[in-house]
Scaffold this motif. Sequence first.
Motif, mmCIF file in Angstrom:
data_model
loop_
_atom_site.group_PDB
_atom_site.id
_atom_site.type_symbol
_atom_site.label_atom_id
_atom_site.label_comp_id
_atom_site.label_asym_id
_atom_site.label_seq_id
_atom_site.Cartn_x
_atom_site.Cartn_y
_atom_site.Cartn_z
ATOM 1 N N ASP A 1 -10.435 6.470 25.601
ATOM 2 C CA ASP A 1 -10.174 7.904 25.508
ATOM 3 C C ASP A 1 -9.110 8.342 26.515
ATOM 4 O O ASP A 1 -8.234 9.149 26.189
ATOM 5 C CB ASP A 1 -11.464 8.695 25.726
ATOM 6 C CG ASP A 1 -12.458 8.514 24.579
ATOM 7 O OD1 ASP A 1 -12.063 7.989 23.513
ATOM 8 O OD2 ASP A 1 -13.629 8.894 24.767
ATOM 9 N N ALA A 2 -9.177 7.804 27.728
ATOM 10 C CA ALA A 2 -8.168 8.130 28.739
ATOM 11 C C ALA A 2 -6.794 7.635 28.295
ATOM 12 O O ALA A 2 -5.787 8.326 28.467
ATOM 13 C CB ALA A 2 -8.548 7.518 30.088
ATOM 14 N N PHE A 3 -6.749 6.448 27.696
ATOM 15 C CA PHE A 3 -5.485 5.916 27.188
ATOM 16 C C PHE A 3 -4.939 6.797 26.070
ATOM 17 O O PHE A 3 -3.747 7.107 26.034
ATOM 18 C CB PHE A 3 -5.674 4.473 26.689
ATOM 19 C CG PHE A 3 -4.436 3.876 26.107
ATOM 20 C CD1 PHE A 3 -3.429 3.409 26.934
ATOM 21 C CD2 PHE A 3 -4.262 3.777 24.734
ATOM 22 C CE1 PHE A 3 -2.272 2.857 26.406
ATOM 23 C CE2 PHE A 3 -3.114 3.234 24.195
ATOM 24 C CZ PHE A 3 -2.118 2.765 25.037
ATOM 25 N N ALA A 4 -5.822 7.223 25.170
ATOM 26 C CA ALA A 4 -5.395 8.093 24.068
ATOM 27 C C ALA A 4 -4.860 9.416 24.610
ATOM 28 O O ALA A 4 -3.854 9.942 24.095
ATOM 29 C CB ALA A 4 -6.557 8.353 23.112
ATOM 30 N N ASP A 5 -5.487 9.944 25.663
ATOM 31 C CA ASP A 5 -4.982 11.174 26.282
ATOM 32 C C ASP A 5 -3.586 10.960 26.867
ATOM 33 O O ASP A 5 -2.714 11.819 26.729
ATOM 34 C CB ASP A 5 -5.934 11.658 27.384
ATOM 35 C CG ASP A 5 -7.243 12.199 26.834
ATOM 36 O OD1 ASP A 5 -7.317 12.475 25.611
ATOM 37 O OD2 ASP A 5 -8.201 12.329 27.626
ATOM 38 N N ARG A 6 -3.378 9.807 27.515
ATOM 39 C CA ARG A 6 -2.047 9.519 28.073
ATOM 40 C C ARG A 6 -1.015 9.386 26.962
ATOM 41 O O ARG A 6 0.111 9.873 27.082
ATOM 42 C CB ARG A 6 -2.095 8.246 28.932
ATOM 43 C CG ARG A 6 -2.837 8.422 30.242
ATOM 44 C CD ARG A 6 -2.657 7.237 31.182
ATOM 45 N NE ARG A 6 -3.093 5.964 30.655
ATOM 46 C CZ ARG A 6 -4.326 5.485 30.708
ATOM 47 N NH1 ARG A 6 -5.282 6.199 31.270
ATOM 48 N NH2 ARG A 6 -4.616 4.303 30.213
ATOM 49 N N VAL A 7 -1.388 8.731 25.860
ATOM 50 C CA VAL A 7 -0.472 8.588 24.726
ATOM 51 C C VAL A 7 -0.127 9.959 24.151
ATOM 52 O O VAL A 7 1.038 10.240 23.849
ATOM 53 C CB VAL A 7 -1.070 7.659 23.637
ATOM 54 C CG1 VAL A 7 -0.269 7.732 22.353
ATOM 55 C CG2 VAL A 7 -1.141 6.229 24.139
ATOM 56 N N ASP A 8 -1.138 10.828 24.010
ATOM 57 C CA ASP A 8 -0.890 12.176 23.499
ATOM 58 C C ASP A 8 0.067 12.932 24.414
ATOM 59 O O ASP A 8 0.999 13.590 23.951
ATOM 60 C CB ASP A 8 -2.205 12.961 23.366
ATOM 61 C CG ASP A 8 -3.082 12.454 22.234
ATOM 62 O OD1 ASP A 8 -2.584 11.686 21.377
ATOM 63 O OD2 ASP A 8 -4.278 12.812 22.220
ATOM 64 N N THR A 9 -0.155 12.828 25.721
ATOM 65 C CA THR A 9 0.715 13.500 26.685
ATOM 66 C C THR A 9 2.141 12.968 26.580
ATOM 67 O O THR A 9 3.106 13.743 26.540
ATOM 68 C CB THR A 9 0.184 13.304 28.121
ATOM 69 O OG1 THR A 9 -1.124 13.877 28.200
ATOM 70 C CG2 THR A 9 1.088 13.953 29.145
ATOM 71 N N LEU A 10 2.282 11.651 26.525
ATOM 72 C CA LEU A 10 3.620 11.063 26.414
ATOM 73 C C LEU A 10 4.284 11.436 25.088
ATOM 74 O O LEU A 10 5.500 11.656 25.042
ATOM 75 C CB LEU A 10 3.547 9.538 26.564
ATOM 76 C CG LEU A 10 3.191 9.050 27.967
ATOM 77 C CD1 LEU A 10 2.986 7.538 27.966
ATOM 78 C CD2 LEU A 10 4.246 9.444 28.980
ATOM 79 N N SER A 11 3.506 11.538 24.027
ATOM 80 C CA SER A 11 4.055 11.944 22.729
ATOM 81 C C SER A 11 4.579 13.379 22.797
ATOM 82 O O SER A 11 5.650 13.684 22.255
ATOM 83 C CB SER A 11 2.998 11.839 21.633
ATOM 84 O OG SER A 11 2.618 10.499 21.444
ATOM 85 N N GLN A 12 3.821 14.254 23.461
ATOM 86 C CA GLN A 12 4.269 15.647 23.612
ATOM 87 C C GLN A 12 5.554 15.715 24.441
ATOM 88 O O GLN A 12 6.481 16.464 24.099
ATOM 89 C CB GLN A 12 3.173 16.490 24.265
ATOM 90 C CG GLN A 12 1.971 16.710 23.386
ATOM 91 C CD GLN A 12 0.805 17.341 24.140
ATOM 92 O OE1 GLN A 12 0.881 17.584 25.335
ATOM 93 N NE2 GLN A 12 -0.273 17.602 23.422
ATOM 94 N N ILE A 13 5.614 14.928 25.514
ATOM 95 C CA ILE A 13 6.822 14.908 26.351
ATOM 96 C C ILE A 13 8.003 14.389 25.543
ATOM 97 O O ILE A 13 9.103 14.957 25.598
ATOM 98 C CB ILE A 13 6.589 14.052 27.612
ATOM 99 C CG1 ILE A 13 5.602 14.757 28.536
ATOM 100 C CG2 ILE A 13 7.893 13.760 28.337
ATOM 101 C CD1 ILE A 13 5.097 13.901 29.678
ATOM 102 N N ALA A 14 7.789 13.326 24.786
ATOM 103 C CA ALA A 14 8.862 12.758 23.972
ATOM 104 C C ALA A 14 9.351 13.771 22.939
ATOM 105 O O ALA A 14 10.556 13.896 22.692
ATOM 106 C CB ALA A 14 8.396 11.478 23.284
#
Length: 114
Positions: free
Chosen positions: A61-74
């Motif tokens: 879940d923490a990894f998925a949150d980081r991926v979501d954050t990075l996707s938003q930044i991208a």
Amino acid sequence: MTEPSAHAQQIAAVIRPSMLLGLQDAELVGPTGTERINEWADWIAAAVAQTVVHPITAERDAFADRVDTLSQIAKRHKDGYTEAVGDVQKLEARVADLEAELAQLRAAATLDRL
């Protein structure tokens, strides 16, 4: 026999004391035994879930949150880049217009001198 993994040792350390205490002198035959074995199987499953599954789930879940954050930044960077490209195109068009206007003014100035 090979040495158990660190995870297997951790799970065994959680399960072993309760198993020894709870099954010591227990009657494991017949319907009462079946009920007792089922209770212990449920307890073992819960112990394994608590020891192994929950930490993995939390990490996932923490990894998925980081991926979501990075996707938003991208996405923001992509939108910013697209906007910057549009600005550059507008500025290039404006420069071309100004260069054309300057060429006309120079041509007019040259004609006036003649």
